[in-house]
Scaffold this motif. Structure first.
Motif, PDB file in Angstrom:
ATOM      1  N   ASN A   6     -79.063  -6.736  25.857  1.00 17.62           N
ATOM      2  CA  ASN A   6     -79.453  -6.933  24.456  1.00 17.62           C
ATOM      3  C   ASN A   6     -78.625  -8.027  23.782  1.00 17.62           C
ATOM      4  O   ASN A   6     -78.966  -8.504  22.703  1.00 17.62           O
ATOM      5  CB  ASN A   6     -79.355  -5.624  23.660  1.00 17.62           C
ATOM      6  CG  ASN A   6     -77.934  -5.059  23.605  1.00 17.62           C
ATOM      7  OD1 ASN A   6     -76.938  -5.770  23.801  1.00 17.62           O
ATOM      8  ND2 ASN A   6     -77.837  -3.769  23.330  1.00 17.62           N
ATOM      9  N   GLY A   7     -77.515  -8.417  24.416  1.00 18.37           N
ATOM     10  CA  GLY A   7     -76.713  -9.535  23.922  1.00 18.37           C
ATOM     11  C   GLY A   7     -76.063  -9.339  22.577  1.00 18.37           C
ATOM     12  O   GLY A   7     -75.709 -10.324  21.901  1.00 18.37           O
ATOM     13  N   LYS A   8     -75.839  -8.108  22.144  1.00 16.63           N
ATOM     14  CA  LYS A   8     -75.285  -7.900  20.805  1.00 16.63           C
ATOM     15  C   LYS A   8     -73.758  -7.785  20.772  1.00 16.63           C
ATOM     16  O   LYS A   8     -73.189  -7.520  19.725  1.00 16.63           O
ATOM     17  CB  LYS A   8     -75.913  -6.674  20.161  1.00 16.63           C
ATOM     18  CG  LYS A   8     -75.599  -5.352  20.813  1.00 16.63           C
ATOM     19  CD  LYS A   8     -76.296  -4.218  20.024  1.00 16.63           C
ATOM     20  CE  LYS A   8     -75.955  -2.840  20.578  1.00 16.63           C
ATOM     21  NZ  LYS A   8     -76.638  -1.784  19.816  1.00 16.63           N
ATOM     22  N   CYS A   9     -73.076  -7.961  21.899  1.00 22.24           N
ATOM     23  CA  CYS A   9     -71.618  -7.913  21.909  1.00 22.24           C
ATOM     24  C   CYS A   9     -71.043  -9.160  21.253  1.00 22.24           C
ATOM     25  O   CYS A   9     -71.432 -10.289  21.559  1.00 22.24           O
ATOM     26  CB  CYS A   9     -71.099  -7.802  23.339  1.00 22.24           C
ATOM     27  SG  CYS A   9     -69.296  -7.842  23.463  1.00 22.24           S
ATOM     28  N   ARG A  10     -70.110  -8.959  20.318  1.00 16.34           N
ATOM     29  CA  ARG A  10     -69.440 -10.067  19.631  1.00 16.34           C
ATOM     30  C   ARG A  10     -67.921 -10.005  19.825  1.00 16.34           C
ATOM     31  O   ARG A  10     -67.159 -10.619  19.076  1.00 16.34           O
ATOM     32  CB  ARG A  10     -69.764 -10.021  18.135  1.00 16.34           C
ATOM     33  CG  ARG A  10     -71.242 -10.270  17.807  1.00 16.34           C
ATOM     34  CD  ARG A  10     -71.666 -11.688  18.173  1.00 16.34           C
ATOM     35  NE  ARG A  10     -73.059 -11.949  17.852  1.00 16.34           N
ATOM     36  CZ  ARG A  10     -74.067 -11.776  18.686  1.00 16.34           C
ATOM     37  NH1 ARG A  10     -73.820 -11.329  19.929  1.00 16.34           N
ATOM     38  NH2 ARG A  10     -75.309 -12.017  18.338  1.00 16.34           N
ATOM     39  N   CYS A  11     -67.471  -9.269  20.810  1.00 19.49           N
ATOM     40  CA  CYS A  11     -66.032  -9.142  21.065  1.00 19.49           C
ATOM     41  C   CYS A  11     -65.485 -10.448  21.622  1.00 19.49           C
ATOM     42  O   CYS A  11     -66.105 -11.096  22.480  1.00 19.49           O
ATOM     43  CB  CYS A  11     -65.761  -8.018  22.069  1.00 19.49           C
ATOM     44  SG  CYS A  11     -66.268  -6.381  21.504  1.00 19.49           S
ATOM     45  N   THR A  12     -64.329 -10.857  21.127  1.00 20.54           N
ATOM     46  CA  THR A  12     -63.685 -12.073  21.612  1.00 20.54           C
ATOM     47  C   THR A  12     -62.981 -11.790  22.933  1.00 20.54           C
ATOM     48  O   THR A  12     -62.671 -10.633  23.245  1.00 20.54           O
ATOM     49  CB  THR A  12     -62.655 -12.582  20.594  1.00 20.54           C
ATOM     50  OG1 THR A  12     -61.583 -11.615  20.495  1.00 20.54           O
ATOM     51  CG2 THR A  12     -63.294 -12.785  19.221  1.00 20.54           C
ATOM     52  N   PRO A  13     -62.688 -12.818  23.715  1.00 23.52           N
ATOM     53  CA  PRO A  13     -61.961 -12.598  24.980  1.00 23.52           C
ATOM     54  C   PRO A  13     -60.630 -11.890  24.777  1.00 23.52           C
ATOM     55  O   PRO A  13     -60.231 -11.068  25.607  1.00 23.52           O
ATOM     56  CB  PRO A  13     -61.771 -14.022  25.513  1.00 23.52           C
ATOM     57  CG  PRO A  13     -62.922 -14.785  24.952  1.00 23.52           C
ATOM     58  CD  PRO A  13     -63.156 -14.207  23.588  1.00 23.52           C
ATOM     59  N   ASP A  14     -59.926 -12.200  23.666  1.00 23.60           N
ATOM     60  CA  ASP A  14     -58.652 -11.530  23.405  1.00 23.60           C
ATOM     61  C   ASP A  14     -58.843 -10.044  23.147  1.00 23.60           C
ATOM     62  O   ASP A  14     -58.049  -9.212  23.594  1.00 23.60           O
ATOM     63  CB  ASP A  14     -57.950 -12.169  22.197  1.00 23.60           C
ATOM     64  CG  ASP A  14     -57.343 -13.522  22.536  1.00 23.60           C
ATOM     65  OD1 ASP A  14     -57.207 -13.802  23.746  1.00 23.60           O
ATOM     66  OD2 ASP A  14     -57.021 -14.277  21.613  1.00 23.60           O
ATOM     67  N   GLN A  15     -59.899  -9.696  22.408  1.00 22.29           N
ATOM     68  CA  GLN A  15     -60.180  -8.289  22.135  1.00 22.29           C
ATOM     69  C   GLN A  15     -60.509  -7.537  23.426  1.00 22.29           C
ATOM     70  O   GLN A  15     -60.058  -6.401  23.636  1.00 22.29           O
ATOM     71  CB  GLN A  15     -61.342  -8.164  21.146  1.00 22.29           C
ATOM     72  CG  GLN A  15     -61.000  -8.572  19.719  1.00 22.29           C
ATOM     73  CD  GLN A  15     -62.219  -8.534  18.809  1.00 22.29           C
ATOM     74  OE1 GLN A  15     -63.322  -8.903  19.228  1.00 22.29           O
ATOM     75  NE2 GLN A  15     -62.027  -8.103  17.574  1.00 22.29           N
ATOM     76  N   VAL A  16     -61.283  -8.170  24.283  1.00 25.60           N
ATOM     77  CA  VAL A  16     -61.636  -7.552  25.564  1.00 25.60           C
ATOM     78  C   VAL A  16     -60.385  -7.367  26.422  1.00 25.60           C
ATOM     79  O   VAL A  16     -60.176  -6.308  27.033  1.00 25.60           O
ATOM     80  CB  VAL A  16     -62.675  -8.404  26.319  1.00 25.60           C
ATOM     81  CG1 VAL A  16     -62.928  -7.832  27.721  1.00 25.60           C
ATOM     82  CG2 VAL A  16     -63.974  -8.482  25.535  1.00 25.60           C
ATOM     83  N   ALA A  17     -59.517  -8.388  26.428  1.00 22.83           N
ATOM     84  CA  ALA A  17     -58.290  -8.314  27.233  1.00 22.83           C
ATOM     85  C   ALA A  17     -57.374  -7.204  26.737  1.00 22.83           C
ATOM     86  O   ALA A  17     -56.781  -6.462  27.531  1.00 22.83           O
ATOM     87  CB  ALA A  17     -57.567  -9.653  27.203  1.00 22.83           C
ATOM     88  N   ARG A  18     -57.247  -7.082  25.398  1.00 19.17           N
ATOM     89  CA  ARG A  18     -56.393  -6.022  24.853  1.00 19.17           C
ATOM     90  C   ARG A  18     -56.956  -4.644  25.168  1.00 19.17           C
ATOM     91  O   ARG A  18     -56.217  -3.709  25.474  1.00 19.17           O
ATOM     92  CB  ARG A  18     -56.243  -6.191  23.333  1.00 19.17           C
ATOM     93  CG  ARG A  18     -55.223  -7.238  22.921  1.00 19.17           C
ATOM     94  CD  ARG A  18     -54.845  -7.087  21.458  1.00 19.17           C
ATOM     95  NE  ARG A  18     -55.999  -7.226  20.566  1.00 19.17           N
ATOM     96  CZ  ARG A  18     -56.424  -8.381  20.068  1.00 19.17           C
ATOM     97  NH1 ARG A  18     -55.788  -9.507  20.378  1.00 19.17           N
ATOM     98  NH2 ARG A  18     -57.468  -8.422  19.275  1.00 19.17           N
ATOM     99  N   TYR A  19     -58.276  -4.536  25.078  1.00 18.95           N
ATOM    100  CA  TYR A  19     -58.923  -3.245  25.346  1.00 18.95           C
ATOM    101  C   TYR A  19     -58.708  -2.837  26.801  1.00 18.95           C
ATOM    102  O   TYR A  19     -58.303  -1.703  27.091  1.00 18.95           O
ATOM    103  CB  TYR A  19     -60.414  -3.353  25.031  1.00 18.95           C
ATOM    104  CG  TYR A  19     -61.193  -2.091  25.270  1.00 18.95           C
ATOM    105  CD1 TYR A  19     -61.134  -1.043  24.363  1.00 18.95           C
ATOM    106  CD2 TYR A  19     -62.006  -1.946  26.398  1.00 18.95           C
ATOM    107  CE1 TYR A  19     -61.865   0.128  24.573  1.00 18.95           C
ATOM    108  CE2 TYR A  19     -62.736  -0.781  26.612  1.00 18.95           C
ATOM    109  CZ  TYR A  19     -62.660   0.237  25.692  1.00 18.95           C
ATOM    110  OH  TYR A  19     -63.372   1.385  25.907  1.00 18.95           O
ATOM    111  N   ARG A  20     -58.959  -3.743  27.726  1.00 12.97           N
ATOM    112  CA  ARG A  20     -58.783  -3.423  29.138  1.00 12.97           C
ATOM    113  C   ARG A  20     -57.317  -3.288  29.506  1.00 12.97           C
ATOM    114  O   ARG A  20     -56.962  -2.617  30.475  1.00 12.97           O
ATOM    115  CB  ARG A  20     -59.448  -4.494  30.010  1.00 12.97           C
ATOM    116  CG  ARG A  20     -60.967  -4.528  29.840  1.00 12.97           C
ATOM    117  CD  ARG A  20     -61.626  -5.349  30.927  1.00 12.97           C
ATOM    118  NE  ARG A  20     -63.069  -5.273  30.868  1.00 12.97           N
ATOM    119  CZ  ARG A  20     -63.883  -5.710  31.821  1.00 12.97           C
ATOM    120  NH1 ARG A  20     -63.386  -6.264  32.915  1.00 12.97           N
ATOM    121  NH2 ARG A  20     -65.194  -5.599  31.692  1.00 12.97           N
ATOM    122  N   GLY A  21     -56.449  -3.931  28.709  1.00 14.55           N
ATOM    123  CA  GLY A  21     -55.015  -3.848  28.964  1.00 14.55           C
ATOM    124  C   GLY A  21     -54.437  -2.467  28.711  1.00 14.55           C
ATOM    125  O   GLY A  21     -53.287  -2.193  29.061  1.00 14.55           O
TER     126      GLY A  21
END
Length: 505
Positions: free
Chosen positions: A360-375
């Motif tokens: 659906n392409g509705k994700c607007r998370c930035t790479p930094d947000q994704v990295a912090r979340y997975r971190g």
């Protein structure tokens, strides 16, 4: 002056040390004293015992009553000492015969009416009593659980009066020998079917490998892709429990406040704690150490949904039991060790909003947000998870398909069972439990496999632990295929289950 001696059991982790209950009646001002490091529940026994004896029409001596629970340095908790204390008073005052008391061990909480209430830890106490050669007398509600220890001689009673009639020879109790009925599928039919999950063939294949080799799994995907459904069906494809595994699992359940339900005999446990659970809830603890979720999942499944939402410190406590298969809980006054041989199945979203990679392409998370979340998931913990897979969103046409196109759980389970038998006949354990020395013996690679694995280690920056886990998974894939040796195809499939390592570093 009179003295009576009976035997009971305390609980320290999985152990049930012997407790000698000494009852002394002496002249003096009427009093009722319990010594021997009793906790609050044991101190309250004197009121329950007094009321139970009165309501059962027994006489309570107007003398000095002293109860000693030996050894004195072992803390005593729970109401299980009510029964031996009451019998000690009756024996010391000559109201019941004393000559047969040393042939038994006793445990049971008394109601004020004299009826017996169930206790926890009956399985561990019964096992220890059987080792001592004495019979074990306990409440009727615990009898089916205690009977799982086949070497034990068990007497079950509903009240104090029944036990007194037994000791006096008026109405002897019968030995309890009712074992749970043999169940052809060991409760497997109670699990939901894997065929209910539409699509996700890759995830189902990964779970089949995990079930065959006792490997841990991490599933990453958007909400609604079937991660929780897959986890709920995972226990249904595991190989049947052995008698020893079932007894170990039941013993742990017996120590919990909920007791062990005999209907769950030989049924693999499935535990799914909420992400707000504390570290103590997960690994166990308390002033009187009790097993946590990882131990209650013994020989079963521990499902951690929304893995990244767990407190990082809570997740870190999983590292040791995942590696060693047990957990040691240390307190100032005591130390307890619980087994923790469970299969970890975890699930998490790929990003904070959950829709990274969704069609659906509705994700607007930035790479930094994704990295912090997975971190939030540490590298050492991720290193210990054998299989890491992406569970993509199911396409609309697949979701709306009326007929299920996947395999039933019983077909998958048969393949898992066959592969598991190969492992037991070869090394007497599941592949996930192989030591480094055993890996070298049973996971021999040819030159082509070695070159492929070297490339993967370089490109994915894999650790030595990840290297060994790839070999274990490859060995399981070979077992499912009925192959005696690991080949390139098995190594390549095992490597693809570690591809997420690179994304988390």
């Amino acid at each position: 002056m009179s003295l009576a001696v009976l035997y009971s059991r305390a609980l320290t982790g999985m152990q049930a040390p012997l407790v000698t209950v000494e009852t002394h009646i002496a002249n003096g001002l009427p009093s009722f004293t319990i010594v021997g490091l009793p906790e609050t529940e044991v101190k309250e026994s004197k009121d329950r015992v007094r009321a139970a004896l009165q309501n059962a029409q027994f006489k309570i001596p107007a003398q000095r009553i002293t109860i000693n629970l030996a050894p004195a340095d072992l803390p005593k908790e729970s109401g299980r000492f009510d029964l031996p204390i009451a019998l000690g008073i009756l024996a010391a005052t000559g109201q019941i015969p004393m000559d047969k008391l040393d042939q038994y061990e006793w445990a049971g909480e008394l109601a004020l009416t004299g009826e017996l209430r169930p206790i926890h830890g009956a399985l561990a106490m019964t096992y220890s009593a059987s080792q001592s050669g004495r019979s074990f007398v306990l409440p009727q509600q615990n009898a089916a659980e205690a009977a799982l220890v086949k070497a034990a001689t068990i007497y079950a009673a509903e009240s104090l009066l029944q036990i007194c009639a037994h000791l006096s020879g008026h109405e002897p109790l019968e030995i309890y020998d009712k074992l749970p009925a043999a169940d052809a599928d060991n409760g497997i039919s109670d699990y939901p079917d894997m065929q209910d999950v539409k699509g996700q063939a890759h995830a189902k294949r990964a779970l089949e490998i995990a079930a065959a080799g006792a490997h841990s799994v991490l599933m990453i995907g958007p909400p609604g892709t079937g991660k929780s459904m897959l986890a709920a069906r995972f226990a249904g494809i595991l190989p049947p429990m052995t008698e020893e595994e079932a007894l170990e699992s039941a013993a742990i359940q017996s120590l919990s406040h909920g007791h062990f339900n005999i209907a769950n005999w030989k049924r693999r446990p499935y535990r799914s704690p909420h992400h707000t659970a504390s570290g103590v809830a997960l690994v166990g603890g308390g002033s009187h150490p009790r097993p946590g979720e990882i131990s209650l999942a013994m020989h079963g499944v521990l499902f951690l949904d929304e893995l990244a939402e767990f407190d990082r410190k809570v997740l870190e406590v999983l590292r040791e039991p995942l590696e060693s298969g047990h957990i040691t809980i240390s307190r100032a006054a005591r130390q307890a060790e619980f087994p923790a041989q469970f299969q970890l199945v975890a699930a998490m979203n790929p990003c904070p909003c959950g829709y990274l990679g969704h069609y659906n392409g509705k994700c607007r998370c930035t790479p930094d947000q994704v990295a912090r979340y997975r971190g939030k998931i540490s590298g050492p913990l991720l290193d210990r998870i054998d299989i890491q897979i992406e569970v993509p969103a199911v396409l609309q046409e697949d979701l709306m398909r009326q007929r299920a196109d996947g395999e039933k759980s019983d077909l998958i389970r048969e393949r898992v069972k066959t592969a598991h038998q190969h492992q037991l006949s070869r090394q007497k354990k599941a592949n996930n439990k192989l030591t480094v020395k055993e890996i070298e013996q049973f996971c021999v690679l040819d030159t082509a496999c070695e070159n492929l694995l070297k490339q993967a280690i370089t490109r994915l920056s894999l650790s030595a632990r990840a290297y060994h886990r790839i070999l274990k998974v490859a060995r399981t894939i070979a077992d499912l295929a009925g192959a005696k040796a690991i080949n390139n195809k098995h190594i390549a499939e095992a490597i693809q289950y570690r591809r997420l390592d690179k994304n988390f570093t």
